[in-house]
Design a protein around this motif. Structure first.
Motif, PDB file in Angstrom:
ATOM      1  N   VAL A  39      40.325 -17.260  20.473  1.00 48.15           N
ATOM      2  CA  VAL A  39      41.125 -18.497  20.463  1.00 48.15           C
ATOM      3  C   VAL A  39      42.524 -18.191  19.928  1.00 48.15           C
ATOM      4  O   VAL A  39      43.524 -18.664  20.485  1.00 48.15           O
ATOM      5  CB  VAL A  39      40.424 -19.598  19.643  1.00 48.15           C
ATOM      6  N   ASN A  43      46.196 -18.559  21.943  1.00 47.31           N
ATOM      7  CA  ASN A  43      47.012 -19.636  21.380  1.00 47.31           C
ATOM      8  C   ASN A  43      48.064 -19.120  20.398  1.00 47.31           C
ATOM      9  O   ASN A  43      48.344 -19.763  19.384  1.00 47.31           O
ATOM     10  CB  ASN A  43      46.111 -20.674  20.690  1.00 47.31           C
ATOM     11  N   THR A  48      43.609 -23.161  17.626  1.00 53.48           N
ATOM     12  CA  THR A  48      43.700 -24.493  18.209  1.00 53.48           C
ATOM     13  C   THR A  48      42.508 -24.742  19.121  1.00 53.48           C
ATOM     14  O   THR A  48      42.235 -23.950  20.018  1.00 53.48           O
ATOM     15  CB  THR A  48      45.011 -24.642  19.009  1.00 53.48           C
ATOM     16  N   VAL A  49      41.813 -25.837  18.859  1.00 54.16           N
ATOM     17  CA  VAL A  49      40.664 -26.227  19.676  1.00 54.16           C
ATOM     18  C   VAL A  49      40.825 -27.681  20.094  1.00 54.16           C
ATOM     19  O   VAL A  49      41.528 -28.434  19.417  1.00 54.16           O
ATOM     20  CB  VAL A  49      39.340 -26.031  18.899  1.00 54.16           C
ATOM     21  N   THR A  51      39.647 -25.142  23.080  1.00 50.53           N
ATOM     22  CA  THR A  51      40.179 -24.152  24.003  1.00 50.53           C
ATOM     23  C   THR A  51      39.082 -23.855  25.012  1.00 50.53           C
ATOM     24  O   THR A  51      37.959 -23.559  24.631  1.00 50.53           O
ATOM     25  CB  THR A  51      40.597 -22.863  23.270  1.00 50.53           C
ATOM     26  N   GLN A  60      42.806 -23.004  28.812  1.00 45.02           N
ATOM     27  CA  GLN A  60      43.541 -24.244  28.579  1.00 45.02           C
ATOM     28  C   GLN A  60      43.252 -24.676  27.147  1.00 45.02           C
ATOM     29  O   GLN A  60      42.112 -24.601  26.695  1.00 45.02           O
ATOM     30  CB  GLN A  60      43.097 -25.356  29.530  1.00 45.02           C
ATOM     31  N   THR A  61      44.281 -25.165  26.478  1.00 43.82           N
ATOM     32  CA  THR A  61      44.128 -25.644  25.111  1.00 43.82           C
ATOM     33  C   THR A  61      44.327 -27.148  25.090  1.00 43.82           C
ATOM     34  O   THR A  61      45.339 -27.644  25.585  1.00 43.82           O
ATOM     35  CB  THR A  61      45.145 -24.961  24.188  1.00 43.82           C
ATOM     36  N   ASN A  62      43.341 -27.845  24.535  1.00 47.39           N
ATOM     37  CA  ASN A  62      43.347 -29.296  24.454  1.00 47.39           C
ATOM     38  C   ASN A  62      43.692 -29.944  25.794  1.00 47.39           C
ATOM     39  O   ASN A  62      44.583 -30.795  25.864  1.00 47.39           O
ATOM     40  CB  ASN A  62      44.294 -29.771  23.343  1.00 47.39           C
TER      41      ASN A  62
END
Length: 76
Positions: A39, A43, A48-49, A51, A60-62
């Protein structure tokens, strides 16, 4: 989906995916150090989750539900 138990965005996306019948696997980055490393790699050093990592290796994140559905359609 890389996630944490306390992440509200993760819970929201999981609920949306469940309602749409889209399958996924949850990986808790607090319990799996290698998942946390992945992750952070995608990122720019941040944990950042949510993910999501796809079969083509992209991430893709969020993402929104629409972004997830569009990505899955492109991979089909």
């Amino acid at each position: 989906m890389y996630s944490t138990p306390w992440c509200g965005y993760c819970h929201r996306l999981r609920g949306q995916l469940d309602r749409e019948g889209i399958g996924y696997e949850v990986v808790d980055i607090e319990q799996d150090p290698s998942a946390a490393d992945l992750v952070m790699k995608v990122n720019n050093g941040n944990q950042t989750v949510p993910t999501l990592v796809y079969s083509d290796g992209s991430a893709q994140t969020n993402p929104s539900l629409r972004q997830v559905k569009d990505k899955l359609a492109a991979l089909a």
